[in-house]
Design an enzyme around this catalytic site. Structure first.
Site, PDB file in Angstrom:
ATOM      1  CB  CYS A 239      62.625 -47.617  -2.303  1.00  0.00           C
ATOM      2  SG  CYS A 239      62.364 -48.289  -0.646  1.00  0.00           S
TER       3      CYS A 239
ATOM      4  CB  CYS B   6      63.167 -44.291   1.309  1.00  0.00           C
ATOM      5  SG  CYS B   6      64.277 -45.086   0.138  1.00  0.00           S
TER       6      CYS B   6
ATOM      7  CB  CYS C 194      66.095 -49.805  -0.488  1.00  0.00           C
ATOM      8  SG  CYS C 194      66.247 -48.017  -0.697  1.00  0.00           S
TER       9      CYS C 194
ATOM     10  CB  CYS D 124      65.226 -47.001   3.616  1.00  0.00           C
ATOM     11  SG  CYS D 124      64.313 -48.191   2.615  1.00  0.00           S
TER      12      CYS D 124
ATOM     13  CB  CYS E  85      63.616 -62.506  -8.076  1.00  0.00           C
ATOM     14  SG  CYS E  85      61.992 -63.212  -7.848  1.00  0.00           S
TER      15      CYS E  85
HETATM   16 ZN   LIG Z   1      64.261 -47.418   0.392  1.00  0.00          ZN
END
Ligand SMILES: [Zn+2]
Length: 159
Positions: free
Chosen positions: A73, A76, A122, A125, A146
């Site tokens: 990510c 984060c 995610c 976060c 995607c």
């Molecule tokens: Zn994240």
């Protein structure tokens, strides 16, 4: 009978929306204010991760990555996807048939052009990553995650 089914569908639709609202507000381990995210992320990252934007197709360098490594990510650092689960979907967005771990991402009901869709965020976060569709490789999971490249960073295994 038909009306009864319709009523159930309506109730489901309403409750799903209710959950999506709540999820966005409080569910994820890492929460920051909009101002904090804005200060930390690039304008493009902020637009996609926090404002649910979509990057232009074929715009991400991560599209072409074939070397072994982990996609994390961009907000984060949470590990999201692995190169071995990446495939060429031809869509212009990095595409994967599964996340690194089912707990690494979360799913939320969404709509694209009025059609029901499933958003992928995610799990740490709550940042928007992209969507998952059921037209992925049939020989593996059948799923197509995607994902916006700008929402991720790539960490090669040999680093
Ligand atoms: Zn994240």
């Amino acid at each position: 009978m038909k009306n009864y089914l319709l009523l159930i569908l309506l109730v489901l639709a309403v409750s799903c929306n209710g959950n999506a609202q709540r999820d966005q507000e409080e569910k994820y381990p890492l929460t920051k204010s909009e101002a904090e995210w804005k200060a930390e992320l690039s304008p493009q990252e902020f637009q996609v991760l926090r404002k649910k934007g979509t990057e232009p197709a074929f715009s991400s360098e991560l599209n072409d990555i074939e070397e072994p490594g982990t996609f994390v990510c961009a907000a984060c650092g949470n590990a999201l996807y692995r190169t071995e689960n990446k495939f060429d979907s031809g869509t212009g967005w990095p595409s994967f048939d599964r996340p690194i771990d089912e707990d690494s991402v979360d799913y939320r009901p969404d709509k694209i052009n009025g059609y029901s869709a499933t958003e992928v965020v995610c799990a740490n976060c709550g940042g928007h990553l992209g969507h998952v569709f059921n037209d992925g490789p049939k020989e593996t999971t059948g799923k197509r995650h995607c994902i916006n490249g700008v929402a991720m960073d790539f960490i090669p295994d040999n680093e």
